[in-house]
Write a protein that holds these residues in place. Structure first.
Motif, PDB file in Angstrom:
ATOM      1  N   GLU A  36       0.831  -1.154   0.242  1.00 36.03           N
ATOM      2  CA  GLU A  36      -0.014  -0.145  -0.188  1.00 36.03           C
ATOM      3  C   GLU A  36       0.877   1.070   0.211  1.00 36.03           C
ATOM      4  O   GLU A  36       0.634   2.237  -0.780  1.00 36.03           O
ATOM      5  CB  GLU A  36      -0.937  -0.067   1.188  1.00 36.03           C
ATOM      6  CG  GLU A  36      -2.136  -0.829   0.820  1.00 36.03           C
ATOM      7  CD  GLU A  36      -3.181  -1.299   2.015  1.00 36.03           C
ATOM      8  OE1 GLU A  36      -2.598  -0.847   3.154  1.00 36.03           O
ATOM      9  OE2 GLU A  36      -4.011  -2.093   1.799  1.00 36.03           O
ATOM     10  N   ARG A  37       1.741   1.334   0.779  1.00 35.60           N
ATOM     11  CA  ARG A  37       2.815   2.428   0.716  1.00 35.60           C
ATOM     12  C   ARG A  37       3.594   2.520  -0.645  1.00 35.60           C
ATOM     13  O   ARG A  37       3.730   3.761  -0.944  1.00 35.60           O
ATOM     14  CB  ARG A  37       3.855   1.889   1.880  1.00 35.60           C
ATOM     15  CG  ARG A  37       3.724   3.230   2.912  1.00 35.60           C
ATOM     16  CD  ARG A  37       4.798   2.709   4.144  1.00 35.60           C
ATOM     17  NE  ARG A  37       4.387   1.515   4.972  1.00 35.60           N
ATOM     18  CZ  ARG A  37       5.151   0.591   5.229  1.00 35.60           C
ATOM     19  NH1 ARG A  37       6.365   0.383   4.588  1.00 35.60           N
ATOM     20  NH2 ARG A  37       4.693  -0.402   6.161  1.00 35.60           N
ATOM     21  N   MET A  38       3.600   1.539  -1.495  1.00 28.58           N
ATOM     22  CA  MET A  38       4.246   1.509  -2.653  1.00 28.58           C
ATOM     23  C   MET A  38       3.224   1.984  -3.469  1.00 28.58           C
ATOM     24  O   MET A  38       3.424   2.001  -4.936  1.00 28.58           O
ATOM     25  CB  MET A  38       4.709   0.257  -3.359  1.00 28.58           C
ATOM     26  CG  MET A  38       6.205   0.116  -2.239  1.00 28.58           C
ATOM     27  SD  MET A  38       7.645   1.325  -2.688  1.00 28.58           S
ATOM     28  CE  MET A  38       8.260   1.123  -1.197  1.00 28.58           C
ATOM     29  N   GLY A  39       1.971   2.207  -3.355  1.00 28.88           N
ATOM     30  CA  GLY A  39       0.747   2.554  -4.139  1.00 28.88           C
ATOM     31  C   GLY A  39       0.257   1.277  -4.733  1.00 28.88           C
ATOM     32  O   GLY A  39      -0.244   1.560  -6.046  1.00 28.88           O
ATOM     33  N   LEU A  40       0.593   0.089  -4.079  1.00 33.62           N
ATOM     34  CA  LEU A  40       0.041  -1.153  -4.911  1.00 33.62           C
ATOM     35  C   LEU A  40      -0.769  -1.903  -4.397  1.00 33.62           C
ATOM     36  O   LEU A  40      -1.261  -2.947  -4.399  1.00 33.62           O
ATOM     37  CB  LEU A  40       1.335  -1.975  -5.218  1.00 33.62           C
ATOM     38  CG  LEU A  40       2.229  -1.357  -6.294  1.00 33.62           C
ATOM     39  CD1 LEU A  40       3.689  -2.250  -6.311  1.00 33.62           C
ATOM     40  CD2 LEU A  40       1.914  -1.569  -7.699  1.00 33.62           C
ATOM     41  N   GLY A  41      -1.644  -0.972  -3.398  1.00 35.58           N
ATOM     42  CA  GLY A  41      -2.699  -1.474  -2.735  1.00 35.58           C
ATOM     43  C   GLY A  41      -3.747  -2.357  -3.350  1.00 35.58           C
ATOM     44  O   GLY A  41      -4.355  -3.431  -2.922  1.00 35.58           O
ATOM     45  N   GLU A  42      -3.998  -1.992  -4.616  1.00 33.61           N
ATOM     46  CA  GLU A  42      -5.224  -2.769  -5.495  1.00 33.61           C
ATOM     47  C   GLU A  42      -4.230  -4.016  -6.206  1.00 33.61           C
ATOM     48  O   GLU A  42      -5.044  -4.714  -6.883  1.00 33.61           O
ATOM     49  CB  GLU A  42      -5.580  -1.757  -6.609  1.00 33.61           C
ATOM     50  CG  GLU A  42      -6.980  -1.343  -6.212  1.00 33.61           C
ATOM     51  CD  GLU A  42      -7.045   0.150  -5.737  1.00 33.61           C
ATOM     52  OE1 GLU A  42      -6.942   1.094  -6.738  1.00 33.61           O
ATOM     53  OE2 GLU A  42      -7.171   0.229  -4.328  1.00 33.61           O
ATOM     54  N   ARG A  43      -3.026  -4.263  -6.040  1.00 32.34           N
ATOM     55  CA  ARG A  43      -2.558  -5.287  -6.694  1.00 32.34           C
ATOM     56  C   ARG A  43      -1.904  -6.094  -6.026  1.00 32.34           C
ATOM     57  O   ARG A  43      -1.291  -7.119  -6.602  1.00 32.34           O
ATOM     58  CB  ARG A  43      -1.319  -4.763  -7.680  1.00 32.34           C
ATOM     59  CG  ARG A  43      -1.915  -3.158  -8.735  1.00 32.34           C
ATOM     60  CD  ARG A  43      -2.155  -3.715  -9.909  1.00 32.34           C
ATOM     61  NE  ARG A  43      -2.171  -2.902 -10.921  1.00 32.34           N
ATOM     62  CZ  ARG A  43      -3.420  -1.931 -10.889  1.00 32.34           C
ATOM     63  NH1 ARG A  43      -4.380  -2.010 -10.174  1.00 32.34           N
ATOM     64  NH2 ARG A  43      -3.195  -0.962 -11.878  1.00 32.34           N
ATOM     65  N   VAL A  44      -2.359  -6.452  -4.847  1.00 29.94           N
ATOM     66  CA  VAL A  44      -1.809  -7.464  -3.938  1.00 29.94           C
ATOM     67  C   VAL A  44      -1.877  -8.779  -4.398  1.00 29.94           C
ATOM     68  O   VAL A  44      -0.719  -9.409  -4.349  1.00 29.94           O
ATOM     69  CB  VAL A  44      -2.219  -7.207  -2.542  1.00 29.94           C
ATOM     70  CG1 VAL A  44      -1.687  -6.019  -1.921  1.00 29.94           C
ATOM     71  CG2 VAL A  44      -3.664  -7.408  -2.516  1.00 29.94           C
ATOM     72  N   GLU A  45      -2.681  -9.058  -5.093  1.00 32.33           N
ATOM     73  CA  GLU A  45      -3.195 -10.468  -5.519  1.00 32.33           C
ATOM     74  C   GLU A  45      -2.737 -10.639  -7.058  1.00 32.33           C
ATOM     75  O   GLU A  45      -2.935 -11.915  -7.759  1.00 32.33           O
ATOM     76  CB  GLU A  45      -4.670 -10.878  -5.282  1.00 32.33           C
ATOM     77  CG  GLU A  45      -5.000 -10.928  -3.899  1.00 32.33           C
ATOM     78  CD  GLU A  45      -4.113 -11.919  -3.029  1.00 32.33           C
ATOM     79  OE1 GLU A  45      -3.780 -12.971  -3.445  1.00 32.33           O
ATOM     80  OE2 GLU A  45      -4.071 -11.592  -1.797  1.00 32.33           O
ATOM     81  N   HIS A  46      -1.930  -9.745  -7.498  1.00 34.00           N
ATOM     82  CA  HIS A  46      -1.701 -10.039  -8.887  1.00 34.00           C
ATOM     83  C   HIS A  46      -0.197 -10.556  -8.968  1.00 34.00           C
ATOM     84  O   HIS A  46       0.507 -10.544  -8.037  1.00 34.00           O
ATOM     85  CB  HIS A  46      -1.363  -8.605  -9.868  1.00 34.00           C
ATOM     86  CG  HIS A  46      -2.719  -8.017 -10.049  1.00 34.00           C
ATOM     87  ND1 HIS A  46      -3.569  -7.688  -9.233  1.00 34.00           N
ATOM     88  CD2 HIS A  46      -2.969  -7.327 -11.290  1.00 34.00           C
ATOM     89  CE1 HIS A  46      -4.817  -7.155  -9.543  1.00 34.00           C
ATOM     90  NE2 HIS A  46      -4.325  -6.844 -10.921  1.00 34.00           N
TER      91      HIS A  46
END
Ligand SMILES: Nc1ncnc2c1ncn2[C@@H]1O[C@H](COP(=O)(O)OP(=O)(O)O)[C@@H](O)[C@H]1O
Ligand SMILES: [Mg+2]
Lengths: 417, 225
Positions: free
Chosen positions: B128-138
């Protein structure tokens, strides 16, 4: 550990075809062992059940010359051996653990029994008043032998079901005449073994005789035996013990007593011996076990080949996954962690093979038993041992690849691509 | 001093003899420093980074990391140092293709014996800190190069390392994603992490606090170029 397991199953699933092919050796090996063991257990349990029978705990003690039963069909009554008296019978019945004692004469494969056109060659027994109880027969219909039958040597006989079928087809036999060695005997009753339709098998040869002849027995009063055969034939003694565990002991004591009291002369080659059914059962089981243990060795070779296949595929896997291993080490995975990961994968692979092997082994055993009509008994113990064994194979054959993986140098591994 | 190298040489076996790649390197990095190491291709940058990152041991010379002697350490001791104190960022990301972004980021925590729930929580927060909160399961193949590199940075930072070590982190990225990564490094350095960055791009090196140059296996001063 949990991570390793889930990764291992994932990997297995991702390479389904490869996994199954790798497991094939293990599957075949385990399946054959389970099949063989089930078949062995099945037959030996059947043999034991047949021999030891319906729990009558019967032990027969008969006359032996040297190490062979003395065959009265071809030989004359031996010199120096007395017929067994009622006193001796009672003495036997007073032995510890003895429940009942009976004396009888017998001929197996007896020719010369007819009813009309129907011939019969089962067993002919000349029995005393205690025989039917001791051997575990019950009257199906008609009547049993009376005191008068014995006292007056009446020509009457009892038949078992197989004898009725052989001599009378489906017809009702009571009151009919059976010709035994050209003497007319009147059928007074039909008997049946109490607990199980198994014959009174008392030796290995009887066992085979039973299975080749289909059985069948005609009983006559023991007192008529001299009319049919000769005076002075020594009887065989049938005893029942109070418990299966005491059969051997009862047999030995009775044999000792009979040898001491009955054998008064002769050349010393005669003795009474007990036929220990448990021992006979063991012998037959041993026979089937030893033939089948060779098969197990062959199956084990298949397991060895399977193990080598697993090792081979694990080595390929390690090479394929050099980058993954290198990265994990770079991120701080210790040697042991990588070692366990690959050992777990190998063990999961072979254990799955083991499960499939057990399942197909059970199916195969059932199939064989259905097609060949032989009994099988799948043992839970054997299945568990097979499973444990397949896991061990994975660990053993996975060891070299896993050590190789754990010793990979992270920079070597990261350098590729 | 975070790390101190003295008279480090590294040679590799080649044919019948040896080839010396790093020659008499003296290098020290203080805590909180932001150092760029520049040099042309083949000059020995990656070899040096492997030594700094305790992925490899020098042929001769002494190396102390956090006061610990690296030259004589066992494989497992090196693994522990890498796990707890060094975060790696590679040019080609080095993410495991079969794992999700979350699992990739959580991997170093597994080797630090952190339990599963905490691993996942911390990895999620880092992404989330890297701005990837929506991509965790990718998975990595569902992410762009810049996103992959940010996952790699999240992974590098998950154990709060003393040293962030990056080998040409922008080498495979377009200018915009590269700039984003450089911003991140600056942020992390400002928050206290020591950063050693290896690059052959002067624009990238210019963002660092200061720069050392490597040429043919030797560290040289800028004016020698
Ligand atoms: N394991 C090795 N064995 C032999 N030579 C190597 C090895 N690793 C690197 N080299 C050589 O060392 C030199 C420097 O490599 P490297 O450190 O990767 O350079 P850079 O990262 O600056 O491009 C290269 O010429 C390379 O071929
Ligand atoms: Mg390089």
């Amino acid at each position: 550990m949990r991570e390793n397991l889930s990764v291992a199953f994932q990997g297995l699933w991702n390479h389904k075809l490869r996994s199954v092919l790798t497991m094939l050796g293990i599957i075949i090996g385990i399946a054959s062992i389970i099949t063989i063991v089930s078949t062995i257990r099945g037959t030996s349990e059947q043999i034991k059940a047949n021999l030891v029978g319906a729990g009558t705990n019967g032990v027969s003690v008969r006359l032996y010359q040297k190490n062979n039963p003395y065959d009265l069909t071809w030989n004359p009554p031996p010199d120096g051996v007395k017929p067994v008296t009622e006193d001796t019978r009672q003495e036997l019945s007073r032995l510890d653990h003895v429940e009942s004692v009976s004396l009888f004469h017998s001929r197996e494969w007896c020719n010369g029994i007819y009813a009309g056109d129907h011939g019969f060659n089962g067993s002919l027994l000349g029995v005393d008043a205690h025989y039917l109880d001791t051997a575990g027969y019950a009257l199906l219909y008609g009547r049993g032998f009376s005191e008068a039958d014995f006292a007056k040597s009446k020509k009457v006989c009892l038949l078992d079901a197989a004898a009725v079928t052989a001599l009378f087809g489906g017809d009702f036999p009571l009151g009919c005449t059976v010709e035994i060695l050209e003497q007319p005997f009147t059928v007074i009753g039909v008997v049946n073994p109490v607990s199980k339709t198994e014959p009174d098998i008392s030796s290995l040869s009887d066992y085979y005789t039973y299975y080749s002849s289909g059985g069948g027995t005609v009983f006559v009063p023991g007192s008529t035996w001299p009319i049919l055969y000769r005076f002075d034939e020594p009887e065989t003694v049938l005893l029942t013990a109070d418990h299966t565990d005491n059969m051997t002991r009862v047999g030995q004591e009775a044999a000792q007593l009979l040898t001491a009291t009955q054998i008064t002369g002769g050349d010393g080659s005669f003795s009474y011996r007990a036929i220990d059914l448990m021992e006979q059962a063991e012998q037959i089981q041993q026979l089937s076990r030893s033939t089948n243990s060779q098969l197990i060795w062959i199956a084990s070779i298949s397991l060895l080949v399977g193990g080598i296949g697993v090792m081979n595929i694990m080595l390929v896997t390690v090479t394929e996954r050099t980058a993954e291993i290198g990265l994990k080490k770079a991120l701080g995975a210790r040697k042991k962690r990588i070692l366990y990961q690959f050992l777990t994968e190998a063990a999961v692979l072979t254990s799955c093979g083991g499960v499939l092997g057990v399942v197909s082994g059970v199916v195969m055993a059932r199939l064989i038993s259905a097609v060949m009509g032989t009994p099988t008994a799948v043992s839970m113990g054997a299945a568990l041992i097979a499973l444990a064994f397949s896991t061990v194979i994975g660990v053993v054959f996975g060891l070299i690849p896993a050590v190789k993986a754990s010793n990979l140098n992270p920079i070597e591994a990261l350098k590729r691509d | 001093m975070l790390l101190e190298m003295h008279d480090i040489c590294k040679s590799f076996p080649l044919g019948d003899g040896y080839i010396e790649i790093l020659k008499h390197i003296d290098l020290s990095v203080e805590e909180g420093e932001y150092l760029a190491i520049m040099g042309p291709s083949g000059s020995g940058k990656t070899t040096l980074m492997n030594l700094i990152g305790c992925l490899d041991v020098p042929t001769s010379g002494s190396y102390y990391f956090c006061g610990q002697d690296i030259a004589g350490a066992s494989d497992d001791a090196l693994a522990d140092i890498r796990n707890s104190s060094i975060g790696f960022v590679f040019q080609n990301y080095q993410l495991l293709p079969t794992m999700t972004a979350l699992d990739n980021v959580a991997l170093p925590l597994l080797y630090a014996d952190v339990d599963r729930t905490e691993r996942r929580e911390r990895a999620r927060a880092a992404l989330e800190r890297m701005g990837l909160g929506e991509r965790v399961e990718h998975r990595p193949n569902q992410l762009s190069g810049g996103q992959c590199q940010r996952v790699a940075i999240a992974r590098a930072m998950i154990n709060k390392p003393k040293l962030l070590l990056a080998d040409e982190p922008t080498g495979a990225l377009d200018t915009a994603s590269g700039a984003q990564i450089m911003d991140l490094f600056e942020e992390l350095n400002a928050a206290g992490t020591t950063v050693v960055l290896i690059t052959h791009d002067p624009n990238v090196a210019a963002r660092a606090g200061h720069t050392r140059h490597i040429l043919d296996g030797r560290l040289v001063e800028e004016d020698a170029l």
